[in-house]
Enzyme design. Structure first.
Site, PDB file in Angstrom:
ATOM      1  N   ASP A 181      64.889  22.621  -2.925  1.00 42.17           N
ATOM      2  CA  ASP A 181      65.470  23.974  -2.834  1.00 42.17           C
ATOM      3  C   ASP A 181      64.555  25.067  -3.568  1.00 42.17           C
ATOM      4  O   ASP A 181      64.074  24.808  -4.763  1.00 42.17           O
ATOM      5  CB  ASP A 181      66.874  24.103  -3.651  1.00 42.17           C
ATOM      6  CG  ASP A 181      67.514  25.371  -3.367  1.00 42.17           C
ATOM      7  OD1 ASP A 181      68.285  25.429  -2.387  1.00 42.17           O
ATOM      8  OD2 ASP A 181      67.423  26.078  -4.147  1.00 42.17           O
ATOM      9  N   ASN A 189      64.053  37.707  -1.236  1.00 43.75           N
ATOM     10  CA  ASN A 189      64.465  38.735  -0.200  1.00 43.75           C
ATOM     11  C   ASN A 189      64.849  40.208  -0.574  1.00 43.75           C
ATOM     12  O   ASN A 189      64.438  41.011   0.120  1.00 43.75           O
ATOM     13  CB  ASN A 189      65.575  37.871   0.657  1.00 43.75           C
ATOM     14  CG  ASN A 189      65.321  36.816   1.608  1.00 43.75           C
ATOM     15  OD1 ASN A 189      64.196  36.688   1.814  1.00 43.75           O
ATOM     16  ND2 ASN A 189      66.112  35.822   1.497  1.00 43.75           N
ATOM     17  N   HIS A 194      63.443  40.193   3.803  1.00 47.78           N
ATOM     18  CA  HIS A 194      63.468  39.177   4.457  1.00 47.78           C
ATOM     19  C   HIS A 194      62.187  38.754   5.391  1.00 47.78           C
ATOM     20  O   HIS A 194      61.972  37.540   5.501  1.00 47.78           O
ATOM     21  CB  HIS A 194      64.600  39.290   5.450  1.00 47.78           C
ATOM     22  CG  HIS A 194      66.075  39.427   4.747  1.00 47.78           C
ATOM     23  ND1 HIS A 194      66.634  38.137   4.475  1.00 47.78           N
ATOM     24  CD2 HIS A 194      66.785  40.466   4.262  1.00 47.78           C
ATOM     25  CE1 HIS A 194      67.709  38.592   3.900  1.00 47.78           C
ATOM     26  NE2 HIS A 194      67.846  40.062   3.834  1.00 47.78           N
ATOM     27  N   ASP A 198      60.663  35.015   5.015  1.00 52.37           N
ATOM     28  CA  ASP A 198      60.316  34.181   6.280  1.00 52.37           C
ATOM     29  C   ASP A 198      58.931  33.682   5.949  1.00 52.37           C
ATOM     30  O   ASP A 198      58.741  32.369   6.215  1.00 52.37           O
ATOM     31  CB  ASP A 198      60.821  34.944   7.491  1.00 52.37           C
ATOM     32  CG  ASP A 198      62.066  35.254   7.843  1.00 52.37           C
ATOM     33  OD1 ASP A 198      62.931  34.759   7.269  1.00 52.37           O
ATOM     34  OD2 ASP A 198      62.336  36.172   8.736  1.00 52.37           O
ATOM     35  N   GLU A 224      67.297  28.013   2.232  1.00 50.04           N
ATOM     36  CA  GLU A 224      66.013  27.802   1.823  1.00 50.04           C
ATOM     37  C   GLU A 224      66.095  26.271   1.097  1.00 50.04           C
ATOM     38  O   GLU A 224      65.193  25.957   0.272  1.00 50.04           O
ATOM     39  CB  GLU A 224      65.815  28.805   0.433  1.00 50.04           C
ATOM     40  CG  GLU A 224      66.966  28.658  -0.500  1.00 50.04           C
ATOM     41  CD  GLU A 224      68.396  29.334  -0.584  1.00 50.04           C
ATOM     42  OE1 GLU A 224      69.144  29.444  -1.391  1.00 50.04           O
ATOM     43  OE2 GLU A 224      68.602  29.679   0.639  1.00 50.04           O
TER      44      GLU A 224
END
Length: 329
Positions: A181, A189, A194, A198, A224
């Site tokens: 994680d 973000n 965002h 990505d 994530e």
């Protein structure tokens, strides 16, 4: 001319010649005898050639050409000539055979056209089949793949996990899983957008793919969160790989769209099962997830594992819960 007509003419000649010889016997006995002998010797050959041999030769030649596939028109066709009752029978046969040869040629052309049409249709069907197979393959890949990272998605991961668990239990080999994680991913973000987030996910997917064997499986199972399944791998080697991946991610320079560098860390929870009651999909994932929870509570940016030796009553309770939900062990 009909053959019967020719025969009548020959018979008339044969009857007249002896009469003439008798009438003029006194004057031309020798000449008459010679003529009679000549007619007797040559008559059958002339009659055979006139009545049969020539026409049969033409018919035979036509048959030979038809046999060789050389369809040629030698005489007028039936529908191109008027009916004639006095026509020679051999000529009629040859004309009909000539008509059949022409029909054979016509049917042969039609058959070749039909074969060409079938070949084209078969090729079109083959191309459509290949296009359909390719489309089905792409659909299957889309159904199993995370569109952003290109890794397996959650559904494909758990399908594969069930298969690997069956294999591990059958051959009695360990099966390990760790869950990764990204730490504070929401802040990435919120701070950089965002699109930058990505980019981070894609970069981590790249790192994971290059650190795993072909027999291993990596999937993006959440926003994530990533899961890595290791076949025939014990806990020690699982922890070594997890620690190596954690360090690679920590040292990697992630870039934003405007060229800024981002430092990213991750937390990893691992579990390795080498007994059938441990290698069940829900238990395997649950224990790895609990280890991930411990890694986050301990300050993040570290690897934790769930120790089977310390499961005790908690493991028994989990087995009981799974049994009540219809999962046997």
């Amino acid at each position: 001319m009909k053959i019967t007509t020719k025969l009548q003419m020959l018979m008339t000649v044969a009857a007249v010649v002896p009469v003439m010889v008798i009438i003029f016997m006194d004057q031309t006995v020798a000449a008459g005898a010679g003529v009679a002998a000549l007619v007797g010797l040559l008559g059958p050959f002339v009659a055979a050639h006139w009545l049969v041999t020539k026409d049969l030769g033409d018919i035979r030649q036509l048959c030979k050409l038809v046999k060789e596939g050389k369809y040629r028109v030698h005489t007028a066709l039936p529908n191109e000539a008027s009916d004639n009752d006095e026509e020679n029978e051999f000529v009629s046969v040859m004309r009909d055979m000539n008509w059949m040869a022409r029909e054979i040629k016509l049917r042969e052309g039609q058959l070749n056209e039909a074969i060409d049409d079938l070949d084209r249709a078969q090729q079109e069907l083959l191309e459509q089949k290949q296009a359909l197979e390719l489309a089905n393959k792409r659909l299957n890949e889309m159904a199993m793949t995370d569109p952003l990272t290109g890794l397996s998605n959650r559904r494909h991961f758990f399908d594969h996990l069930e298969q690997e668990i069956c294999r591990a239990n059958r051959i009695e080999r360990p099966l390990s899983l760790f869950i990764l994680d990204i730490d504070y991913f929401k802040q990435v973000n919120d701070t950089y957008g965002h699109q930058a987030g990505d980019g981070v996910l894609k970069a981590i997917a790249y790192i994971l793919r290059n650190r795993l064997r072909r027999s291993d499986m990596v999937a993006r199972i959440g926003g994530e969160e990533f899961a890595i399944l290791l076949s025939d791998t014990d806990l020690l080697h699982t922890l070594e790989l997890a620690e190596l991946i954690r360090q690679n991610i920590k040292e990697y320079l992630f870039q934003t769209c405007d060229g800024k560098s981002i430092n990213i860390t991750c937390s990893i929870g691992a579990f390795s099962g080498d007994r059938p009651d441990y290698t069940k999909a829900e238990l395997l994932y649950k224990y790895a997830d609990k280890a991930l929870y411990d890694a986050k509570n301990a300050g993040r940016d570290q690897v934790a594992y769930y120790d089977c030796a310390k499961l005790g009553q908690e493991h028994a309770e989990l087995l009981e819960q799974l049994g009540q939900r219809g999962v046997t062990h």
